[in-house]
Design a protein around this motif. Structure first.
Motif, PDB file in Angstrom:
ATOM      1  N   ASP A   1       0.752  -1.296   0.130  1.00 44.41           N
ATOM      2  CA  ASP A   1       0.050  -0.126   0.005  1.00 44.41           C
ATOM      3  C   ASP A   1       0.643   1.576   0.172  1.00 44.41           C
ATOM      4  OD1 ASP A   1      -0.278   0.763   3.489  1.00 44.41           O
ATOM      5  OD2 ASP A   1       0.718  -1.597   3.336  1.00 44.41           O
ATOM      6  N   LEU A   2       0.515   2.399  -0.262  1.00 44.20           N
ATOM      7  CA  LEU A   2       0.665   3.627  -0.261  1.00 44.20           C
ATOM      8  C   LEU A   2       1.466   3.965   1.074  1.00 44.20           C
ATOM      9  CD1 LEU A   2       2.151   5.906  -2.440  1.00 44.20           C
ATOM     10  CD2 LEU A   2      -0.102   6.811  -1.969  1.00 44.20           C
ATOM     11  N   ARG A   3       0.746   4.018   2.381  1.00 44.78           N
ATOM     12  CA  ARG A   3       1.734   4.158   3.028  1.00 44.78           C
ATOM     13  C   ARG A   3       3.029   3.521   3.756  1.00 44.78           C
ATOM     14  NH1 ARG A   3      -3.549   4.217   5.246  1.00 44.78           N
ATOM     15  NH2 ARG A   3      -4.472   6.651   6.401  1.00 44.78           N
ATOM     16  N   THR A   4       2.319   2.300   3.013  1.00 41.16           N
ATOM     17  CA  THR A   4       4.446   1.393   3.512  1.00 41.16           C
ATOM     18  C   THR A   4       5.411   2.262   2.887  1.00 41.16           C
ATOM     19  OG1 THR A   4       2.839  -0.265   4.010  1.00 41.16           O
ATOM     20  CG2 THR A   4       4.940  -0.936   3.835  1.00 41.16           C
ATOM     21  N   ILE A   5       4.866   1.665   1.335  1.00 46.74           N
ATOM     22  CA  ILE A   5       5.703   2.655  -0.014  1.00 46.74           C
ATOM     23  C   ILE A   5       6.469   4.158   0.801  1.00 46.74           C
ATOM     24  CG2 ILE A   5       5.758   3.917  -1.836  1.00 46.74           C
ATOM     25  CD1 ILE A   5       4.013   1.495  -2.891  1.00 46.74           C
ATOM     26  N   ALA A   6       5.617   4.831   1.164  1.00 47.95           N
ATOM     27  CA  ALA A   6       6.102   6.474   1.775  1.00 47.95           C
ATOM     28  C   ALA A   6       7.023   6.408   2.703  1.00 47.95           C
ATOM     29  CB  ALA A   6       5.132   7.574   1.860  1.00 47.95           C
ATOM     30  N   VAL A   7       6.535   5.081   4.450  1.00 48.21           N
ATOM     31  CA  VAL A   7       7.065   5.136   5.569  1.00 48.21           C
ATOM     32  C   VAL A   7       8.573   4.538   4.932  1.00 48.21           C
ATOM     33  CG1 VAL A   7       7.020   4.271   7.910  1.00 48.21           C
ATOM     34  CG2 VAL A   7       4.678   5.739   6.396  1.00 48.21           C
ATOM     35  N   GLN A   8       8.580   3.412   3.990  1.00 51.87           N
ATOM     36  CA  GLN A   8       9.912   2.242   3.892  1.00 51.87           C
ATOM     37  C   GLN A   8      10.331   3.243   2.971  1.00 51.87           C
ATOM     38  OE1 GLN A   8       8.735  -1.755   4.349  1.00 51.87           O
ATOM     39  NE2 GLN A   8       6.885  -0.972   6.543  1.00 51.87           N
ATOM     40  N   ALA A   9      10.020   4.037   2.545  1.00 53.32           N
ATOM     41  CA  ALA A   9      10.926   5.013   1.017  1.00 53.32           C
ATOM     42  C   ALA A   9      11.114   3.116   0.519  1.00 53.32           C
ATOM     43  CB  ALA A   9      12.501   5.637   1.786  1.00 53.32           C
ATOM     44  N   LEU A  10      10.262   3.513  -0.376  1.00 49.68           N
ATOM     45  CA  LEU A  10      10.476   1.969  -1.023  1.00 49.68           C
ATOM     46  C   LEU A  10      10.812   1.877  -2.628  1.00 49.68           C
ATOM     47  CD1 LEU A  10       7.795  -1.233   0.540  1.00 49.68           C
ATOM     48  CD2 LEU A  10      10.264  -0.756   0.842  1.00 49.68           C
ATOM     49  N   VAL A  11      10.148   3.772  -2.733  1.00 53.52           N
ATOM     50  CA  VAL A  11      10.464   4.148  -4.113  1.00 53.52           C
ATOM     51  C   VAL A  11      11.316   5.147  -4.251  1.00 53.52           C
ATOM     52  CG1 VAL A  11       8.434   3.174  -5.422  1.00 53.52           C
ATOM     53  CG2 VAL A  11       8.630   5.439  -3.637  1.00 53.52           C
ATOM     54  N   ALA A  12      11.911   6.191  -4.986  1.00 50.08           N
ATOM     55  CA  ALA A  12      12.665   7.322  -5.245  1.00 50.08           C
ATOM     56  C   ALA A  12      11.672   8.223  -4.822  1.00 50.08           C
ATOM     57  CB  ALA A  12      13.425   7.412  -6.149  1.00 50.08           C
ATOM     58  N   ASP A  13      11.888   8.961  -3.941  1.00 46.35           N
ATOM     59  CA  ASP A  13      11.133  10.350  -3.747  1.00 46.35           C
ATOM     60  C   ASP A  13      10.616  11.360  -4.698  1.00 46.35           C
ATOM     61  OD1 ASP A  13      11.339  10.418  -1.107  1.00 46.35           O
ATOM     62  OD2 ASP A  13      13.008  11.652  -1.238  1.00 46.35           O
ATOM     63  N   GLU A  14      11.000  11.600  -6.325  1.00 50.37           N
ATOM     64  CA  GLU A  14      10.636  11.604  -7.186  1.00 50.37           C
ATOM     65  C   GLU A  14       9.203  10.789  -7.011  1.00 50.37           C
ATOM     66  OE1 GLU A  14      13.673  10.417  -8.499  1.00 50.37           O
ATOM     67  OE2 GLU A  14      12.494   9.873 -10.731  1.00 50.37           O
ATOM     68  N   HIS A  15       8.702   9.661  -6.832  1.00 51.04           N
ATOM     69  CA  HIS A  15       7.727   9.350  -7.223  1.00 51.04           C
ATOM     70  C   HIS A  15       6.281   8.800  -6.662  1.00 51.04           C
ATOM     71  CE1 HIS A  15       8.949   6.748 -10.877  1.00 51.04           C
ATOM     72  NE2 HIS A  15      10.436   6.474  -9.668  1.00 51.04           N
ATOM     73  N   LEU A  16       6.358  10.056  -4.733  1.00 46.88           N
ATOM     74  CA  LEU A  16       5.553   9.408  -3.994  1.00 46.88           C
ATOM     75  C   LEU A  16       4.174  10.877  -4.360  1.00 46.88           C
ATOM     76  CD1 LEU A  16       7.234   9.209  -0.795  1.00 46.88           C
ATOM     77  CD2 LEU A  16       5.486   7.761  -2.026  1.00 46.88           C
ATOM     78  N   PRO A  17       5.136  11.408  -5.328  1.00 46.01           N
ATOM     79  CA  PRO A  17       3.943  13.111  -5.333  1.00 46.01           C
ATOM     80  C   PRO A  17       2.888  12.221  -7.115  1.00 46.01           C
ATOM     81  CG  PRO A  17       5.772  13.937  -5.583  1.00 46.01           C
ATOM     82  CD  PRO A  17       5.537  12.680  -4.898  1.00 46.01           C
ATOM     83  N   PRO A  18       3.378  11.374  -8.118  1.00 43.49           N
ATOM     84  CA  PRO A  18       2.226  11.354  -8.988  1.00 43.49           C
ATOM     85  C   PRO A  18       1.671   9.535  -8.416  1.00 43.49           C
ATOM     86  CG  PRO A  18       4.632  10.312  -9.992  1.00 43.49           C
ATOM     87  CD  PRO A  18       4.857  11.630  -8.423  1.00 43.49           C
ATOM     88  N   LEU A  19       2.406   9.544  -7.510  1.00 42.40           N
ATOM     89  CA  LEU A  19       1.380   7.780  -6.920  1.00 42.40           C
ATOM     90  C   LEU A  19       0.601   7.871  -6.526  1.00 42.40           C
ATOM     91  CD1 LEU A  19       4.132   5.348  -5.646  1.00 42.40           C
ATOM     92  CD2 LEU A  19       2.666   5.191  -7.431  1.00 42.40           C
ATOM     93  N   ALA A  20       0.969   9.307  -5.532  1.00 45.60           N
ATOM     94  CA  ALA A  20      -0.205   9.914  -4.557  1.00 45.60           C
ATOM     95  C   ALA A  20      -1.964  10.235  -5.630  1.00 45.60           C
ATOM     96  CB  ALA A  20      -0.322  10.871  -3.296  1.00 45.60           C
ATOM     97  N   GLU A  21      -1.176  10.817  -6.743  1.00 42.39           N
ATOM     98  CA  GLU A  21      -2.277  11.609  -7.705  1.00 42.39           C
ATOM     99  C   GLU A  21      -3.075  10.665  -8.312  1.00 42.39           C
ATOM    100  OE1 GLU A  21       0.368  13.495 -10.808  1.00 42.39           O
ATOM    101  OE2 GLU A  21      -1.334  14.054 -12.226  1.00 42.39           O
TER     102      GLU A  21
END
Ligand SMILES: [Zn+2]
Length: 317
Positions: free
Chosen positions: A113-133
């Protein structure tokens, strides 16, 4: 009093600072969207329900798939145009949550899930905003298949940024729900609360949805009074954050408390109490003697609290 711990450089706030150029003017050009989807440079984020699919690359995974890779996961229920990154088109595909299940068994993929992805930094930072969108928009489509006006099935148009009703001709736009999240401050101490959902050691800012007919400042004062019985005067905006669970906008504020005695509404929160500014510093640094903590930097609460720890009542200007 012990010396304040070094909090280090200010961390980035999760899901913000998007590099995506939304190119809204391109959304109405269906032929152009089809052309972009066929382009070699197109990249796709894939979500189904709460889950996001990633390419398993060890510590840092890659959330971008080619269009053909993404289509191989299952029938695409929603296809939304997110915008351009350095001229390369970015799309979000919503697939059936049931089609996600077998993907969890594949070693070359990571499904979480997207929370885990963000909290555990599973992807490079630049991907978090488009994933949220992508997640917020795909989730909105999943919940708005029928016209709220007349009940007819609606149709996706504008690259996924509108649903039209063929029967009553109403146009429906993706919603963002404003949430006021605040730190009530009384000089050298500030008010934090606990939800029963939190880890046992975690304390955070109070928060609640702004209601129709209400300003953000009024929502801040109302929430603090409803949940903790504290009245507030001045309210100052701090920062905002998209919070795609499912589609909120967190609006962070500092509020000047004008009363002292806490009266907790146990139907809303489990507990609330005043914390000394220096105690909050220890919690941010994860050095609190009882192991108490604040939310991690992915959440705006961390930043609202840190700003107060660093600037004290100067947060009010
Ligand atoms: Zn309708």
């Amino acid at each position: 009093m012990t010396a304040r711990p070094d909090l280090g450089p200010r961390p980035r706030l999760g899901y913000t600072a998007s590099a995506v150029d939304r190119s809204a003017e391109r959304r109405s050009d269906a032929a152009l969207l089809a052309q972009m989807l066929a382009s070699d440079r197109a990249g796709v984020y894939v979500a189904g329900g709460e889950m996001v699919v990633l390419k398993n690359r060890g510590e840092v995974s890659d959330p971008l798939f080619s269009v053909s890779e993404a289509k191989a996961f299952g029938a695409v229920r929603e296809n939304v145009f997110l915008g351009l990154v350095d001229g390369a088109p970015r799309f979000g595909f919503g697939i059936d949550p049931a089609a996600i299940e077998p993907l969890k068994l594949r070693d070359d993929l990571k499904v979480t899930d997207l929370r885990t992805i963000a909290v555990q930094a599973l992807v490079a930072d630049e991907h978090l905003p488009p994933l949220a969108e992508a997640k917020a928009l795909i989730g909105w489509h999943a919940r708005h298949r029928f016209c709220p006006n007349c009940g007819s099935p609606t149709k996706t148009v504008q690259g996924g940024w509108r649903r039209d009703c063929p029967s009553c001709h109403a146009e429906h736009f993706p919603r963002t729900d404003p949430v006021a999240i605040m730190l009530a401050i009384s000089g050298e101490r500030a008010l934090l609360g606990r939800s029963p959902r939190f880890a046992p050691t975690m304390w955070s800012c109070l928060a609640g949805f702004a209601e129709p007919g209400e300003t953000i400042e009024e929502a801040v004062r109302r929430e603090v009074f409803e949940e903790a019985g504290i009245t507030c005067g001045r309210v100052v905006y701090f920062a905002s954050q998209p919070w795609p669970f499912p589609s909120s906008m967190m609006i962070g504020c500092h509020a000047e408390a004008t009363s002292d005695k806490i009266v907790i509404d146990r139907s809303e929160i489990e507990d609330a109490r005043w914390f000394e500014r220096e105690e909050l510093a220890l919690m941010l640094a994860r050095q609190h003697p009882q192991g108490l903590t604040t939310p991690p930097p992915v959440a705006i609460a961390h930043h609202i609290i840190r700003n107060y720890v660093e600037d004290g009542t100067n947060v009010f200007g």
